[in-house]
Design an enzyme around this catalytic site. Structure first.
Site, PDB file in Angstrom:
ATOM      1  N   ASP A 180      33.410  27.913  61.665  1.00  0.00           N
ATOM      2  CA  ASP A 180      32.690  27.160  62.682  1.00  0.00           C
ATOM      3  C   ASP A 180      33.048  27.743  64.038  1.00  0.00           C
ATOM      4  OD1 ASP A 180      31.195  24.698  63.596  1.00  0.00           O
ATOM      5  OD2 ASP A 180      33.116  24.384  64.601  1.00  0.00           O
ATOM      6  N   GLU A 264      27.441  29.676  60.386  1.00  0.00           N
ATOM      7  CA  GLU A 264      26.213  28.974  60.744  1.00  0.00           C
ATOM      8  C   GLU A 264      25.141  29.980  61.117  1.00  0.00           C
ATOM      9  OE1 GLU A 264      27.166  24.948  63.041  1.00  0.00           O
ATOM     10  OE2 GLU A 264      28.352  26.670  63.663  1.00  0.00           O
ATOM     11  N   CYS A 316      30.587  14.151  56.492  1.00  0.00           N
ATOM     12  CA  CYS A 316      31.978  14.157  56.062  1.00  0.00           C
ATOM     13  C   CYS A 316      32.149  15.216  54.973  1.00  0.00           C
ATOM     14  CB  CYS A 316      32.371  12.785  55.510  1.00  0.00           C
ATOM     15  SG  CYS A 316      34.023  12.774  54.789  1.00  0.00           S
ATOM     16  N   CYS A 319      33.162  13.210  51.448  1.00  0.00           N
ATOM     17  CA  CYS A 319      32.250  12.335  50.710  1.00  0.00           C
ATOM     18  C   CYS A 319      30.791  12.497  51.118  1.00  0.00           C
ATOM     19  CB  CYS A 319      32.675  10.881  50.872  1.00  0.00           C
ATOM     20  SG  CYS A 319      32.341  10.246  52.528  1.00  0.00           S
ATOM     21  N   CYS A 334      36.073   9.428  58.932  1.00  0.00           N
ATOM     22  CA  CYS A 334      35.018   8.957  58.059  1.00  0.00           C
ATOM     23  C   CYS A 334      35.165   7.444  57.829  1.00  0.00           C
ATOM     24  CB  CYS A 334      35.057   9.694  56.736  1.00  0.00           C
ATOM     25  SG  CYS A 334      33.732   9.170  55.632  1.00  0.00           S
ATOM     26  N   CYS A 337      35.132   7.125  53.516  1.00  0.00           N
ATOM     27  CA  CYS A 337      36.278   7.494  52.661  1.00  0.00           C
ATOM     28  C   CYS A 337      37.596   7.563  53.430  1.00  0.00           C
ATOM     29  CB  CYS A 337      36.020   8.809  51.946  1.00  0.00           C
ATOM     30  SG  CYS A 337      36.171  10.248  52.991  1.00  0.00           S
ATOM     31  N   ASP A 344      36.167  20.419  64.156  1.00  0.00           N
ATOM     32  CA  ASP A 344      35.689  21.758  63.810  1.00  0.00           C
ATOM     33  C   ASP A 344      36.135  22.174  62.408  1.00  0.00           C
ATOM     34  OD1 ASP A 344      34.583  21.824  66.329  1.00  0.00           O
ATOM     35  OD2 ASP A 344      36.285  22.887  67.222  1.00  0.00           O
TER      36      ASP A 344
HETATM   37 ZN   LIG Z   1      34.063  10.636  53.966  1.00  0.00          ZN
END
Ligand SMILES: [Zn+2]
Length: 363
Positions: A180, A264, A316, A319, A334, A337, A344
């Site tokens: 990233d 990316e 995330c 999850c 998150c 989760c 980053d």
């Molecule tokens: Zn998560």
């Protein structure tokens, strides 16, 4: 290994005229060589060789041929030879191929500098007997330039360069990485490691701003102005060199460590179009980094994949729950989760996962 680099040319009107004229001269020579082979064969049962035809060029050039680099003309004889080689190969294998054909206008669309007479510059290609032709060079390839073919495609001109690089395929390491690029650090890897921007960037940016201010204040035509312009140019040069070294060293380290590299998919060509706009140094470095990384990966036999950048910083990585973040939110937390991770780093993990997916679909 050899790498082919295709570069779009932007010739001036006068240069375009010269390119067209050279192409036409080569086409005529091609047809002459072909006719000569045919006629001599019919008269004597023997055909002149490529070397006979190359030799025949010395001292007998017409005014148009004199305006073309001599090796380009010699390459036309090579092309005729290749046409005959192909013809005889197919005859031998029992096919009934057509005899090598004369090329009409519009059916001859390229000529080649087989060895010298050309030079690749940062944003131009220098051609013997034509001059410096502006070009968009998407990537710089280290290595020895072998040949340069000028090709006309739909009224556009391209230079196709063949470059011999010294890079060798590397031993597999069994490791993959997502990368990233960001504002705070130059890059964050999915391993959690960060690559910081060189400290000197900020100093250079300051020095450049100062020199540019001095330049804009200096009076036109004054000695001070000329001097100020030189200072600005020198700082630009220094920035370019530093960026070059940093980008190449960083890319080299990553290619050495990882078999698969996912980044990316930033629209590089769109970025390059705005090439002249004032852009921060890290910004320009990312663009270059991507290009250099892709090339180094390719020549080392590594897999390189560019993924869709949408949501990589929002999702995330554990999850998949999507949640918007503002730019200032530096930590991923998150709600679903409970994963807490550097923003980053989380994005780099998503990029890695997307890259792995891409390759699985591919193969
Ligand atoms: Zn998560």
């Amino acid at each position: 290994m050899t790498v082919a680099l295709k570069v779009r040319l932007y010739p001036t009107k006068a240069q375009r005229f010269l390119l067209e004229e050279m192409l036409e001269t080569c086409r005529r020579l091609y047809n002459n060589f072909l006719a000569q082979r045919k006629e001599t064969y019919e008269a004597t049962g023997k055909s002149p060789s490529k070397f006979d035809q190359i030799k025949s060029l010395t001292g007998t050039k017409n005014e148009w041929q004199l305006r073309v680099h001599s090796q380009v003309l010699q390459n036309v004889a090579t092309r005729v030879q290749l046409a005959f080689d192909g013809f005889f190969r197919r005859v031998k294998s029992g096919e009934t191929p057509g005899y090598p054909r004369f090329k009409g206008r519009g059916y001859y669309d390229s000529f080649t500098y087989p060895q010298s007479g050309f030079e690749l510059q940062e944003s131009a290609v220098k051609l013997s007997k034509i001059g410096v032709v502006n070009a968009i060079v998407h990537r710089q390839v280290e290595g020895k330039l072998k040949t340069c073919t000028l090709r006309r495609q739909n009224a556009k001109w391209f230079a196709c360069l063949v470059i011999e690089t010294e890079d060798q395929p590397l031993e597999p390491t069994g490791e993959s990485v997502g990368i990233d690029v960001g504002l705070e650090s130059f890059a964050t890897l999915s391993t959690g490691e960060k690559v910081e921007n060189p400290r000197l960037y900020r100093l250079d940016e300051k020095a450049l701003a100062k020199a540019q201010r001095r330049l804009s204040k200096a009076e036109k035509g004054a000695k001070a102005r000329r001097k100020a312009r030189k200072v600005v140019a020198r700082i630009h040069e220094r920035i370019r060199n530093r960026r070059h070294n940093f980008v190449h060293q960083t890319a080299r380290k990553i290619v050495n460590l990882f078999d698969m590299i996912a980044v990316e998919d930033l629209n590089v060509s769109a970025l390059q179009k705005n090439h002249c706009l004032a852009k921060s140094i890290p910004d320009a470095s990312w663009t270059m980094f991507r290009i250099v990384l892709a090339h180094k990966a390719e020549s080392a036999g590594r897999r390189f994949v560019a993924v869709n950048p949408a949501y990589t910083s929002q999702d995330c990585s554990r999850c998949g729950t999507r949640e918007k973040k503002t730019l200032s939110q530096r930590t991923h937390q998150c709600v679903h989760c409970g994963l807490v991770l550097d923003r980053d780093h989380n994005a780099a993990l998503n990029i890695l996962a997307l890259g792995t997916q891409c390759l699985q679909v591919d193969t």
